[in-house]
Every structure is written in C-alpha cells, then in structure tokens.
Design a protein around this motif. Structure first.
Motif, PDB file in Angstrom:
ATOM      1  N   ASP A 174     -45.753  -8.454   2.278  1.00 47.71           N
ATOM      2  CA  ASP A 174     -46.020  -7.130   1.725  1.00 47.71           C
ATOM      3  C   ASP A 174     -45.463  -6.099   2.694  1.00 47.71           C
ATOM      4  OD1 ASP A 174     -46.898  -5.020   0.287  1.00 47.71           O
ATOM      5  OD2 ASP A 174     -49.035  -5.365   0.601  1.00 47.71           O
ATOM      6  N   MET A 232     -63.208  -4.819   7.632  1.00 50.51           N
ATOM      7  CA  MET A 232     -62.371  -5.982   7.310  1.00 50.51           C
ATOM      8  C   MET A 232     -61.750  -5.823   5.930  1.00 50.51           C
ATOM      9  SD  MET A 232     -64.427  -9.247   8.795  1.00 50.51           S
ATOM     10  CE  MET A 232     -63.045 -10.359   8.632  1.00 50.51           C
ATOM     11  N   ASN A 268     -58.850  -3.374   6.251  1.00 51.14           N
ATOM     12  CA  ASN A 268     -57.685  -3.985   6.905  1.00 51.14           C
ATOM     13  C   ASN A 268     -57.105  -5.166   6.137  1.00 51.14           C
ATOM     14  OD1 ASN A 268     -57.879  -2.248   8.990  1.00 51.14           O
ATOM     15  ND2 ASN A 268     -59.003  -3.638  10.331  1.00 51.14           N
ATOM     16  N   GLN A 269     -57.575  -5.418   4.941  1.00 52.29           N
ATOM     17  CA  GLN A 269     -57.107  -6.556   4.125  1.00 52.29           C
ATOM     18  C   GLN A 269     -57.467  -7.901   4.750  1.00 52.29           C
ATOM     19  OE1 GLN A 269     -52.857  -5.375   3.730  1.00 52.29           O
ATOM     20  NE2 GLN A 269     -53.274  -5.285   1.553  1.00 52.29           N
ATOM     21  N   GLU A 270     -58.380  -7.903   5.746  1.00 49.35           N
ATOM     22  CA  GLU A 270     -58.723  -9.176   6.383  1.00 49.35           C
ATOM     23  C   GLU A 270     -59.456 -10.080   5.394  1.00 49.35           C
ATOM     24  OE1 GLU A 270     -60.552  -8.747  10.307  1.00 49.35           O
ATOM     25  OE2 GLU A 270     -59.536  -6.843  10.490  1.00 49.35           O
ATOM     26  N   ALA A 278     -53.211  -7.790   8.809  1.00 44.63           N
ATOM     27  CA  ALA A 278     -54.538  -8.257   8.382  1.00 44.63           C
ATOM     28  C   ALA A 278     -54.999  -9.466   9.189  1.00 44.63           C
ATOM     29  CB  ALA A 278     -54.579  -8.570   6.883  1.00 44.63           C
ATOM     30  N   LEU A 279     -54.696  -9.455  10.490  1.00 42.57           N
ATOM     31  CA  LEU A 279     -55.229 -10.509  11.349  1.00 42.57           C
ATOM     32  C   LEU A 279     -56.723 -10.269  11.487  1.00 42.57           C
ATOM     33  CD1 LEU A 279     -52.427 -10.226  13.998  1.00 42.57           C
ATOM     34  CD2 LEU A 279     -52.761 -12.139  12.453  1.00 42.57           C
ATOM     35  N   TRP A 280     -57.487 -11.354  11.596  1.00 41.62           N
ATOM     36  CA  TRP A 280     -58.932 -11.189  11.757  1.00 41.62           C
ATOM     37  C   TRP A 280     -59.198 -10.649  13.142  1.00 41.62           C
ATOM     38  CZ3 TRP A 280     -57.738 -16.302   9.567  1.00 41.62           C
ATOM     39  CH2 TRP A 280     -57.705 -16.239   8.169  1.00 41.62           C
ATOM     40  N   SER A 281     -59.735  -9.416  13.172  1.00 36.06           N
ATOM     41  CA  SER A 281     -59.750  -8.690  14.443  1.00 36.06           C
ATOM     42  C   SER A 281     -60.724  -9.274  15.449  1.00 36.06           C
ATOM     43  CB  SER A 281     -60.043  -7.216  14.190  1.00 36.06           C
ATOM     44  OG  SER A 281     -61.065  -7.072  13.249  1.00 36.06           O
ATOM     45  N   VAL A 300     -49.395 -15.714   2.964  1.00 39.63           N
ATOM     46  CA  VAL A 300     -49.246 -14.288   2.691  1.00 39.63           C
ATOM     47  C   VAL A 300     -49.245 -13.507   3.988  1.00 39.63           C
ATOM     48  CG1 VAL A 300     -50.124 -12.324   1.406  1.00 39.63           C
ATOM     49  CG2 VAL A 300     -50.567 -14.625   0.579  1.00 39.63           C
ATOM     50  N   TYR A 335     -49.714  -9.719   5.144  1.00 34.53           N
ATOM     51  CA  TYR A 335     -50.124  -8.428   4.601  1.00 34.53           C
ATOM     52  C   TYR A 335     -49.446  -7.296   5.348  1.00 34.53           C
ATOM     53  CZ  TYR A 335     -53.528 -10.909   1.899  1.00 34.53           C
ATOM     54  OH  TYR A 335     -54.121 -11.759   1.007  1.00 34.53           O
ATOM     55  N   GLN A 336     -49.498  -6.137   4.686  1.00 36.90           N
ATOM     56  CA  GLN A 336     -48.788  -4.966   5.181  1.00 36.90           C
ATOM     57  C   GLN A 336     -49.076  -4.680   6.654  1.00 36.90           C
ATOM     58  OE1 GLN A 336     -49.079  -1.916   2.339  1.00 36.90           O
ATOM     59  NE2 GLN A 336     -47.803  -0.487   3.421  1.00 36.90           N
ATOM     60  N   SER A 337     -50.359  -4.705   7.020  1.00 35.36           N
ATOM     61  CA  SER A 337     -50.689  -4.371   8.406  1.00 35.36           C
ATOM     62  C   SER A 337     -50.951  -5.624   9.221  1.00 35.36           C
ATOM     63  CB  SER A 337     -51.923  -3.473   8.420  1.00 35.36           C
ATOM     64  OG  SER A 337     -52.951  -4.112   7.710  1.00 35.36           O
TER      65      SER A 337
END
Lengths: 260, 377
Positions: free
Chosen positions: A168, B239, B242-244, A94-97, A88, A90-92
């Motif tokens: 997305d 998180m 941000n959809q994380e 959604a990388l683990w920051s 998947v 995701y729109q933004s």
C-alpha cells in the motif's frame, strides 16, 4: 514462454461505503509473476480495493477469485487459508509497536510453523538482510526511520514466503532515493522469488519503473477505464483522464496554452 | 508610516470602470470593501470592463487579494470582464492561481437539518446497533475464552506477564490510598452515629462488612476502569490508527485472542487479588480511626472484625471483583477495537471505555446485590 496463469481475478466488483458507491464494475486479472499497479487519483478507492483483496472489507457486489477459488463467496476459514499465502505491507509499515523488529517478523512464523526458536531467529535474520536491514533485530519500530519501517514491513510481509505480496503506497513519504531503492527491492524480490506483487501507488516514477500490468481507477467516472502495461497505456490509450494522470497533467497545460 | 489602503473609482469610458488603489493594502489595517465597487457599479448600468490603477499602491498582501477575489466573484456574477493588467505582477499571478479552479459548490458538506423525530429515530437505531455490537463482542470474547480452555488460543505469554504486572503490582499504590481513605471515611461517619448509642465497637462491623462485601470491589473497579480501561482503549485505538490491527487480521491472527484475551485474563486474575488487598487496606483505615479516636483496643477491633465478616461476604466481594475485572477489560478492549482512524477517535475511545466500564460496574453491582438478596446470603 508459457501462457501466463491468472493469479487473482476480479469480476464486476463494486465497492461502497453504505449508500456511497466508490467504484463500480471493476473487472481485471492479475497474472502470476506480475507487478500489478493499482493507480488512480487521490480518493479514487485504491486503498479500499486493496483492503477488499486482502479480506479486510467485504465488496458490495462482485467476486474476487484467487487461482479459481471464490474469495468472498467462501467461508472465513477459506479466506484465512488464501491469506496464509499472501503478505501485506501497509502504508506506514503497521509494525506492532510493542515488539522489536525480530519479534514482529517472528510472530507469523511462531503462529504458523513448527520451527524451533533457533531456526526462527535465522529466518528473521535472513528476511531483514533481504530488505537491507541486517543487524536491526532488536530495534523497536519507533527507533527507526520511516523508510526503514517500510522495509521492515516488507520483511514481515515476506516472513511466510508468500506467493502474493501487497504493497500500500510503498514510496509515499519517502525521499526520491529511498523510494527508488524500494522500487529496486520490489523488482529484485520479484525476479528472485517469482512472487506476484500488487502495488497501490500514484508515484509515476514507480509505476513506469516496476509495473508490468495495471488498472486505472477513474474517480470522475467511478469505474476503471483501462488495464494493461502502464508504458503501453501511455503510448496507446486515447483516454484523456488516463493521459492526464500518466503525464502529470502536462497535456492539460498544453491545451490551455493553445486555447489561450 | 505609509498611508492606509484606500480606493477610488472613476469612469474613463462609458463601458469601463477604473479602480484606483493607493496606500498600504495590508491585513490588520482598515481596508475598503468590495461592496463599495458594487455601489459604484449600481449607478452605472453600461459598465462591461473593470480596470485597475495601482501606481499609488505602496504595499500589499493577502488583504488586497481577498478584496480582488471578492471583486472577481462580483464581476463573474454581473458578467463584467476584469482586466488585471493594472495590478502589481505578483498580485496578477496570485489572482490567476486562485481563480484557476472554480469553487466546488457541493464540496462543503451541508449541515443536514434533521427533524426531532428523525433525530429520535436515528438515536434509537444507533442504540440498538450498539447493543448488537456489544453482544457480538461479548460473543467473540466467549469464543476466545473457549479456545483458551482448549489450549488453542494464540497470544504471547510475555504480553500476558507484562499486562499482569501493569494491572496488578503497579496498581497497588493507588488502590492502597483510595481504599485506606474509604475505610477511614466509613469509620468516621459510623463513629459519629454509633457514639450516640455508646456502640463504638460496631464501627469494626460496619467497616469490615461494607469493605469486604462491596466497597473494596467497587472502589478498586472504578480505579481500574479509569486507570486500566482507559489505557487499554488508548492502546488498541492507537493500534487501529496505525493499521496494526489490520496487519494482525491479514496474517490470520485473531485480534480477539492476541490482544483482548490476555488483557481480560490479566484483569480477571488480578482484580480479586487487588480486592483482597483493598479489603485489608480498608479495614486498616477503619482501625486507625477506631484506635486513635474511639479508644478501642487493637485486638478488640480485630476480634470484632473477624466475628462480623463471614466467609460468604468475602466470597461475594471477590466474585464482584472478578466480574468488575472482566467488565473493565471488555469495555476498554471493545472501545479500542471500535476506534476510528484519527487522534480524536482515540480520545473518544478512552473516554467511552471509562464511562462504559463504570456504568457496567454499577449495573452489575445492582444485579449481584439483588441476586444475593434473593438467595438470602
């Protein structure tokens, strides 16, 4: 040509938030190797439909089948097994920051494979190269641009060589050239890997450029009104709302011009 | 300086009313209201057309447009045709644009009037639901711990190390300050009373037992609730925004194991250690008062403390610290995972995490105290 094989089948699906029914009676089929577009105006439930398909939200009614297996009717381990073969974006992004790009892509590999750290590094390098971001392994998500974050998100979604990739709104918030490059990337990945792609978008340029099949969610009727190749739908469908959507409302403007 | 906006009406024909606009129609000045046109219309029942003359109009902005929009609504109500031809071309276009899509009547979400009984019912249902959520979260956490014990939990050891560092070593300065001062305060308060009986030496007992058995754990717990519980909720909440967390779930990685477990583990291990350190700082604070103000010798104070504080007290204190650590971690992580998808929701999650943690600490202190009393330790 062999007969196309159904990959995802959705039957009489109803989506709701509490008592509020968003869409009802959705029935469509995504074939293997399709680039399937979920399209519709803002607020019609495109993203909600995707979260049902990827197991984040349960449908109010109806069924989703992955190659014949009932997705929501089964137990959580069955869903997990199906999702193992899906990626998947995701729109933004959604990388683990809190992790570098390399760690982001490596996490699913470390979790689900027995590859050695050296092998994983190679795979990470390959995936980043595939999305045109070789050399960005040690960057954190906050240090790269929005378009790059989406590309890195695709690289992470592809980490386990999935059979289905969900996107997305891939081109939302990108400049036209980056959006175009992302479309090209989706096309190339489909050609070379044969992956089934499900894309949620309302960008007309993308819809016509990459879509081989689609479903149109009509917000005013609270159900789907058409499914099929977007180019054919534009040529053949008589549904005014769908035409309005696929032509950026130009038909409406003409009609008003004639009336007035 | 141009003249302020003004308006007058005249009736060129039996079924038409002409609105003459003049001066500067700009926001900020005194402008005529649409009501004045309405008043003019009341006396003239046969009017079916509204026309404009804007030759005297010097300047205009949104001030004129709001006036025209009100007129437009008025004309629609009274079935009068509005002819914008006499208006400046720019204003004609903007008026057309603003009137193109009719106002959606049901779009504005009505403030539902809830009766007192309805409110009470909703709150009661919410209360029980939140208990259900709490229990479900604790259940998930227990399952995650059992998977950890069987060596099957998935989380990154590097994350655990970082969290231990931030909840352990980096919390030392604030714990030192707070517990040193609490020891000092306890000694002061005790000293004044005990001096009346000439029993200053018992300050050591007071400070030692109070700190070791209870105060060190509670103060450390509350500091950690504010410092770490809020931080956990904000991290996990962001998180969520941000959809994380969605990304973890669709990869089949349990957020419970990947995010909550290392945080819980870190606090459960570090809180007893912090408590031990807090005991030391508190006794040091008490000693400072005793040595400098009550003229008690350093060794005398040390011996009295060692005699007074038993191993049981220390055990209870450290156990409380462990419990508080788990509570702070659970409260922070639970509120973070329940967070909505907006910036305000992250703030609410952090606030609610601190409140939940502090309530949890106080309630569990009461429970531990009652149990200890019952067991006679």
């Amino acid at each position: 040509m062999t007969e196309p094989e159904a990959h995802i089948t959705v039957r009489h699906l109803t989506m709701a938030y509490g008592d509020f029914v968003l869409m009802r009676d959705l029935t469509f089929t995504v074939d293997r190797g399709d680039i399937f577009i979920i399209m519709g105006g803002s607020g019609c439930g495109k993203s909600t439909l995707m979260s049902i398909l990827v197991g984040l939200k349960a449908p109010a009614q109806g069924q989703v089948f992955y190659g014949g297996v009932d997705f929501w009717g089964g137990d959580p381990p069955t869903r997990d097994r199906i999702l193992r073969r899906a990626g998947v974006m995701y729109q933004s992004g959604a990388l683990w920051s809190s992790m570098t790009l390399a760690e982001n892509i490596a996490l699913p590999l470390e979790t689900y494979t027995d590859l050695s750290p050296a092998r994983i590094r190679e795979v990470v390098k390959l995936k980043l190269a595939l999305v045109g971001m070789a050399g960005f392994e040690e960057y954190y998500p906050s240090e790269i641009s929005g378009g790059m974050q989406k590309r890195a998100g695709i690289a992470r979604a592809m980490a386990l060589d999935p059979e289905i990739l969900f996107f997305d709104e891939p081109s939302a918030g990108l400049d036209p050239v980056s959006a175009r490059r992302l479309d090209d990337l989706i096309l190339e990945l489909r050609e070379s890997l044969g992956t089934t792609m499900v894309v949620v978008t309302h960008e007309l340029a993308s819809i016509f450029a990459i879509g081989t099949n689609s479903v149109f969610l009509d917000v005013s009727k609270r159900t789907m009104t058409a499914t099929g190749n977007p180019n054919q739908l534009l040529a053949e469908s008589r549904d005014p709302n769908l035409h309005l959507f696929l032509t950026r409302g130009e038909i409406l403007d003409n009609r008003i011009g004639k009336d007035g | 300086m141009t003249a302020p906006g003004a308006m007058s009406v005249e009736q060129p024909a039996a079924d038409a009313l002409k609105v003459i606009l003049s001066g500067s129609w700009k926001l900020g000045g005194e402008l005529p209201e649409a009501d004045e046109v309405q008043k003019a219309l009341q006396g003239r029942a046969g009017v079916r057309h509204l026309i404009f003359d804007s030759r005297e109009l010097a300047a205009w902005d949104s001030g004129l447009l709001t006036f025209l929009m009100n007129l437009h609504t008025l004309c629609t109500q009274q079935k009068i045709r509005l002819h914008p031809d006499g208006l400046p071309p720019g204003a004609q276009k903007l008026l057309e644009l603003a009137a193109a899509v009719p106002e959606k009547k049901d779009a504005r979400q009505a403030e539902e009037q809830v009766s007192f009984l309805g409110y009470l019912g909703n709150e009661t249902v919410n209360f029980f639901q939140s208990w259900g959520e709490l229990l479900a979260f604790i259940g998930d956490a227990v399952i995650a711990v059992s998977r950890l014990l069987r060596g099957k939990a998935q989380f990154r050891r590097a994350d655990l190390g970082l969290i231990i560092q931030s909840v352990g070593a980096q919390a030392l300065p604030i714990v030192s300050l707070i517990c040193f001062l609490v020891g000092l305060i306890l000694a002061f308060i005790g000293a004044i009373q005990l001096k009346l009986f000439g029993a200053q030496i018992y300050v050591a007992d007071l400070v030692g037992i109070a700190m070791v058995r209870l105060m060190a754990a509670i103060m450390t717990g509350i500091v950690m609730a504010g410092r770490t519980g809020g931080a956990f909720a904000a991290q996990l909440g962001t998180m969520q925004v941000n959809q994380e967390i969605d990304a973890l779930k669709t990869l089949g990685i349990s957020p419970m194991e990947f995010l909550v477990l290392p945080r819980m583990l870190a606090l459960a291990v570090m809180m007893p250690l912090l408590c031990l350190y807090a005991n030391f700082m508190g006794i040091l604070g008490g000693m400072a008062v005793a040595v400098w103000m009550l003229n008690i010798g350093f060794l005398q104070y040390y011996n009295e403390t060692v005699n007074a504080v038993g191993l049981w007290n220390l055990g209870i204190g450290l156990f409380s610290g462990f419990v508080f650590g788990v509570i702070v971690a659970l409260a922070g992580c639970m509120r973070g995972m329940q967070c909505g998808r907006s910036a305000a929701a992250v703030g609410d999650a952090a606030t609610s995490a601190v409140v939940t943690a502090i309530v949890g600490i106080i309630v569990s202190t009461a429970v531990i105290t009652v149990i200890c009393n019952f067991l006679g330790i």
